[in-house]
Motif scaffolding. Structure first.
Motif, PDB file in Angstrom:
ATOM      1  N   GLY A  97      -5.795   0.850   1.645  1.00 57.87           N
ATOM      2  CA  GLY A  97      -4.976   1.816   0.937  1.00 57.87           C
ATOM      3  C   GLY A  97      -4.865   1.540  -0.549  1.00 57.87           C
ATOM      4  O   GLY A  97      -4.426   2.404  -1.315  1.00 57.87           O
ATOM      5  N   ASP A 101       0.842  -1.192   0.000  1.00 58.74           N
ATOM      6  CA  ASP A 101       0.000   0.000   0.000  1.00 58.74           C
ATOM      7  C   ASP A 101       0.879   1.244   0.000  1.00 58.74           C
ATOM      8  O   ASP A 101       2.073   1.176  -0.286  1.00 58.74           O
ATOM      9  CB  ASP A 101      -0.951  -0.023   1.196  1.00 58.74           C
ATOM     10  CG  ASP A 101      -0.213  -0.247   2.524  1.00 58.74           C
ATOM     11  OD1 ASP A 101       1.025  -0.164   2.535  1.00 58.74           O
ATOM     12  OD2 ASP A 101      -0.882  -0.499   3.535  1.00 58.74           O
ATOM     13  N   TYR A 102       0.300   2.384   0.334  1.00 62.63           N
ATOM     14  CA  TYR A 102       1.079   3.618   0.295  1.00 62.63           C
ATOM     15  C   TYR A 102       2.149   3.646   1.379  1.00 62.63           C
ATOM     16  O   TYR A 102       3.053   4.485   1.353  1.00 62.63           O
ATOM     17  CB  TYR A 102       0.162   4.845   0.424  1.00 62.63           C
ATOM     18  CG  TYR A 102      -0.416   5.038   1.819  1.00 62.63           C
ATOM     19  CD1 TYR A 102       0.099   5.998   2.670  1.00 62.63           C
ATOM     20  CD2 TYR A 102      -1.460   4.253   2.270  1.00 62.63           C
ATOM     21  CE1 TYR A 102      -0.413   6.171   3.939  1.00 62.63           C
ATOM     22  CE2 TYR A 102      -1.989   4.414   3.533  1.00 62.63           C
ATOM     23  CZ  TYR A 102      -1.466   5.370   4.374  1.00 62.63           C
ATOM     24  OH  TYR A 102      -1.983   5.521   5.633  1.00 62.63           O
ATOM     25  N   PHE A 109      -9.664   7.735   2.306  1.00 60.75           N
ATOM     26  CA  PHE A 109      -9.814   7.643   0.857  1.00 60.75           C
ATOM     27  C   PHE A 109     -11.220   7.209   0.451  1.00 60.75           C
ATOM     28  O   PHE A 109     -11.569   7.281  -0.735  1.00 60.75           O
ATOM     29  CB  PHE A 109      -8.805   6.660   0.268  1.00 60.75           C
ATOM     30  CG  PHE A 109      -7.360   7.044   0.445  1.00 60.75           C
ATOM     31  CD1 PHE A 109      -6.992   8.362   0.688  1.00 60.75           C
ATOM     32  CD2 PHE A 109      -6.362   6.084   0.376  1.00 60.75           C
ATOM     33  CE1 PHE A 109      -5.654   8.715   0.860  1.00 60.75           C
ATOM     34  CE2 PHE A 109      -5.025   6.416   0.534  1.00 60.75           C
ATOM     35  CZ  PHE A 109      -4.673   7.738   0.779  1.00 60.75           C
ATOM     36  N   ALA A 154      -5.692   5.638   5.579  1.00 61.35           N
ATOM     37  CA  ALA A 154      -6.255   5.513   4.234  1.00 61.35           C
ATOM     38  C   ALA A 154      -7.759   5.308   4.253  1.00 61.35           C
ATOM     39  O   ALA A 154      -8.393   5.360   3.194  1.00 61.35           O
ATOM     40  CB  ALA A 154      -5.588   4.360   3.480  1.00 61.35           C
ATOM     41  N   SER A 189      -0.615  11.786   6.068  1.00 62.76           N
ATOM     42  CA  SER A 189      -1.681  11.033   6.722  1.00 62.76           C
ATOM     43  C   SER A 189      -2.587  11.952   7.537  1.00 62.76           C
ATOM     44  O   SER A 189      -3.805  11.778   7.569  1.00 62.76           O
ATOM     45  CB  SER A 189      -1.084   9.954   7.629  1.00 62.76           C
ATOM     46  OG  SER A 189      -0.505   8.917   6.870  1.00 62.76           O
TER      47      SER A 189
END
Length: 627
Positions: free
Chosen positions: A440, A428-429, A504, A501, A552
Motif C-alpha cells: 500500500g 499504509d492506507y 495499485f 492495494a 477497496s
C-alpha cells in the motif's frame, strides 16, 4: 378548505406485551411515555395478546374534505399493522367515514417517526369526529394504550379503550396525530418521517452546501427526501425544499419555488455542465452526478478536501485529495483539481513528506497520528494526471508553481529506498503500521516516481528526471523480487495476508507487470465478503470482519476496467453503485446486510467511481510511463 390541524402526539410500540409493564395498584397499566425526548405527554401502544384495545382523539372539522392524517409510530416489529379510522361515533366502527391500514413491513422494519396515512373522505364542517387507531403485531395481537407521565391541561379530549378496564377510559394526556397536516406539520421538516433502524447505522446521509459552508444531512431526515436534480437542494416529503442559503449558519426549509434555492440549483447545474458527467444512463449516470456534487461540497475554498463531513473525517488526507484531484481533472473541472494540488503543496512538510491528515484550515495535523509515506507517491501521481488533462495554454506555468513540492517528494522517496529498492515500513492506507515494507506504500511510490520523472522531463529538468527514473527502476525491481512471487500481499514478509492495494500495481497508477492479473484474481477471491464487497485485506489481525469497504472494492473496478477486463470491472462498479443510500450517495462501508454504514458520502469512493466510469465509457486514463 381544511380541517383544524390537531397535534396529538402518540408513539405506537407494536410488539411489547403488557406483562413487560405490569399493572398499578388499581389494576391499570402504569404510566408510559412513548416519546421520552419530547416535552408533550404522549401515549404508547404495546402488543397485548388477544384482548381488544385502542385509542381515539376527537376533533371538530372546519373543512369539508379529509385528505390524510399522520401519527407517530415507534415499532419494534418487522411486520404487523396499524389500523386508522375517522368515525362519527367514537366507539362505533360502523360510523367510520374513512379507514386505512399501515403495514409495518412496508415501512422498512423496526424504527420510529411520523407516518402519513391517506384518508379521503367528505366531512361536515363544525361536526365532531373521532380519529381512531389500533395496532397489532403479525400474530394479530391487539394493543393497549398506556397512560402518560404527566397530564396535559387544556389538551384535546382523548380516550383509551381497554376491555379489561371496562371500555373507554379518560385519557390524561395527548395522543399523537395530525389531521390534514400541512407545511411544517408534514414529516421530514422539524420531525422525522418514519425511519427504519437500518437507516440509522450510518452517521450521515448527504450534504447541503452554499459553496463555502457545508451541513451534513441527518439520515433520519433523508427518508422520503430526494435531491433536486443537479443540485444539493433537498426536496422533502412535504413538497417543500431544504437548502443551505449563502452565508447561513443552518439550512432552511422553503417553498419549492424559493428564489434563493432556485438560484443555487441553476448555479450547480451550470457547474456540472462546465465539465463532463460520465456514465451513459441509469445508476451510472446518476451516481456520477452525485459523486461530482458531493466532491465539490467536500472541497474547501482553500483547496483542502474533507474525506467526509463528520467529526474525525472532516480533515484533509493527501491520499483522498489526490484521487479527487485526478477525478476533477479528467471530468474537466480544472480549477478544482488545481486548487487541491496547491493546497497539498502548501501543506508539505520541510522534509518532503506530508502529515497523515491536516485540519481543513491548513493549520496542521489534528493529532499525533503517524505520518504516511504513501502521500509522496499520490501527490506527484495526481499532479501528473492533472497535467495530462489540463488546458494546454497555461499548464506548464502552473506546473512550475507545483514543481518544488514534487521535487521534494520525489527526492525524499528516492533517499528512503533500501539496498533492495524498497521503502521503509510505514503505516499504509489502513492507517495501521506494518513491521516491513507494504504494498500500500510501495505501489503508490512507484507511480509517484514515474510521474515525477515524466514531469521533470517535460520541464527540461533532465537531471531530476534521470535521478527519479533510476529510483523508480530500483523500486520496481524490489517489488518484483519481494512482492510479486507472493502475489503482491500486504507486506514483504508474507505474514499479513492479501491486500486490496495490490490493485495499485495496475493502471492508471502503474504499468501492470506480468502475472498481476492472476494475483488480482486471487486477492479478490480472498477479500470478497458474503455481502458482495471487499474488505481492505485479510491480515489475521485486521479488524474488518464482514464489513465491506467501498474504496477497496472500487480499486478492482478501476484496475480491471483499465486492464482490458471491462465486463468484470463493470460488474464490480455496479455493485458499488447499488450500495448508494436513499439519497444516491456512496457510503464509506457496507454492513453484513449490505446497508450503508459509517459516513455517507465518502469523497475517496466518489473519486474512484468517477475514474472507473470514465474508463468504462472508453476514456483510457493515462498511466505514468516507465522511463
Amino acid at each position: 378548505m381544511r380541517i383544524r390541524s390537531v397535534l396529538l402526539a402518540t408513539a405506537l410500540l407494536a410488539t411489547l406485551s403488557p406483562a413487560a409493564y405490569g399493572r398499578d395498584a388499581a389494576g391499570r397499566p402504569p404510566s408510559f411515555d412513548g416519546q421520552p425526548a419530547h416535552d408533550v405527554a404522549l401515549y404508547g401502544i404495546a402488543g397485548s395478546g388477544t384482548t381488544g384495545h385502542a385509542g381515539a382523539q376527537e376533533f371538530v372539522s372546519d373543512g369539508s374534505r379529509l385528505t390524510r392524517v399522520s401519527l407517530y409510530l415507534s415499532s419494534r416489529a418487522g411486520s404487523g399493522k396499524v389500523d386508522v379510522q375517522v368515525r362519527g361515533v367514537r366507539d362505533d366502527p360502523a360510523s367510520a367515514v374513512a379507514a386505512a391500514r399501515v403495514e409495518l413491513k412496508g415501512l422498512g422494519g423496526p424504527g420510529a417517526g411520523w407516518v402519513e396515512v391517506p384518508l379521503g373522505a367528505a366531512l361536515r364542517p363544525g361536526v365532531t369526529y373521532y380519529l381512531y387507531a389500533q395496532a397489532a403485531t403479525a400474530g394479530e395481537q391487539q394493543v393497549v394504550w398506556h397512560g402518560t407521565r404527566a397530564a396535559s391541561p387544556g389538551s384535546p379530549a382523548a380516550a383509551q379503550y381497554d376491555e379489561e378496564l371496562g371500555g373507554w377510559q379518560e385519557a390524561r394526556g395527548r395522543l399523537a396525530f395530525y389531521v390534514n397536516p400541512e407545511g411544517g406539520e408534514r414529516c421530514g421538516e422539524t420531525e422525522t418521517c418514519y425511519v427504519p433502524d437500518t437507516v440509522r447505522i450510518a452517521r450521515t446521509a448527504g450534504l447541503l452546501t452554499d459553496g463555502r459552508s457545508v451541513e451534513a444531512v441527518d439520515p433520519a431526515f433523508a427518508v422520503g427526501a430526494r435531491y433536486v436534480e443537479g443540485s444539493n437542494v433537498l426536496a422533502l416529503p412535504s413538497g417543500r425544499w431544504r437548502y443551505l442559503p449563502s452565508g447561513a449558519a443552518k439550512s432552511r426549509v422553503v417553498a419549492a419555488d424559493d428564489p434563493g434555492a432556485l438560484a443555487q440549483i441553476a448555479e450547480s447545474r451550470r457547474w456540472l455542465a462546465s465539465g463532463r458527467v460520465p456514465g451513459s444512463a441509469g445508476a451510472r449516470r446518476a451516481g456520477a452526478e452525485r459523486a461530482l456534487l458531493s466532491m465539490r461540497a467536500l472541497l474547501r475554498p482553500n483547496g483542502a478536501f474533507a474525506a467526509a463531513w463528520y467529526p474525525f473525517w472532516d480533515f484533509s488526507w493527501p491520499r483522498d485529495s489526490a484521487f479527487a484531484a485526478a477525478a476533477f481533472a479528467h471530468t474537466g473541472h480544472d480549477e478544482e483539481a488545481y486548487r487541491i494540488l496547491r493546497y497539498n503543496a502548501a501543506t508539505q512538510r520541510a522534509d518532503g513528506t506530508w502529515e497523515a491528515r491536516t485540519r481543513l484550515d491548513g493549520s496542521g495535523p489534528p493529532d499525533t497520528r503517524t505520518w504516511q509515506l504513501d502521500a509522496n507517491g499520490w501527490v506527484p501521481w495526481a499532479t501528473w494526471q492533472w497535467y495530462r488533462a489540463a488546458p494546454a495554454a497555461d499548464r506548464e506555468e502552473r506546473l512550475r508553481a507545483l514543481y518544488p513540492a514534487i521535487a521534494r517528494a520525489a527526492d525524499h522517496t528516492s533517499g528512503s529506498l533500501d539496498a533492495e529498492g524498497l521503502p521503509p515500513a510505514s503505516p499504509d492506507y489502513w492507517e495501521l503500521p506494518t513491521g516491513t515494507a507494504n504494498i500500500g506504500t510501495a505501489a503508490p511510490l512507484l507511480a509517484g516516481l514515474n510521474a515525477a520523472a515524466d514531469l521533470a522531463a517535460g520541464l527540461g529538468r533532465a537531471d531530476d528526471a534521470r535521478r527519479w527514473a533510476q529510483a523508480a527502476g530500483r523500486l520496481e525491481a524490489g517489488i518484483a523480487k519481494r512482492f510479486a512471487p507472493l502475489g503482491y500481499p500486504r507486506t514483504v514478509d508474507g505474514l499479513h495476508g492479501r491486500d486490496s492495494a495490490a490493485a495499485f500495481m495496475a493502471p492508471p497508477f502503474n504499468t501492470a507487470p506480468a502475472g498481476l492479473s492472476a494475483a488480482l484474481d486471487d486477492t479478490y477471491r480472498a477479500l470478497l465478503r458474503p455481502n458482495g464487497g471487499l474488505i481492505p485485506g485479510n491480515d489475521p489481525d485486521a479488524p474488518w470482519g464482514n464489513v465491506s469497504w467501498t474504496a477497496s472494492t472500487s480499486f478492482f473496478a478501476l484496475a480491471w476496467s483499465a486492464t482490458g477486463r471491462r465486463d468484470e470491472g463493470g460488474a464490480v462498479l455496479d455493485w458499488v453503485l447499488s450500495r448508494r443510500n436513499l439519497l444516491g450517495e456512496l457510503p464509506e462501508t457496507v454492513d453484513e446486510q449490505g446497508l450503508p454504514k459509517a459516513v455517507v458520502p465518502l469523497g475517496w469512493t466518489d473519486a474512484l467511481v468517477l475514474l472507473t466510469l470514465l474508463q468504462q465509457d472508453g476514456t483510457t486514463l493515462p498511466t505514468p510511463p516507465r522511463r
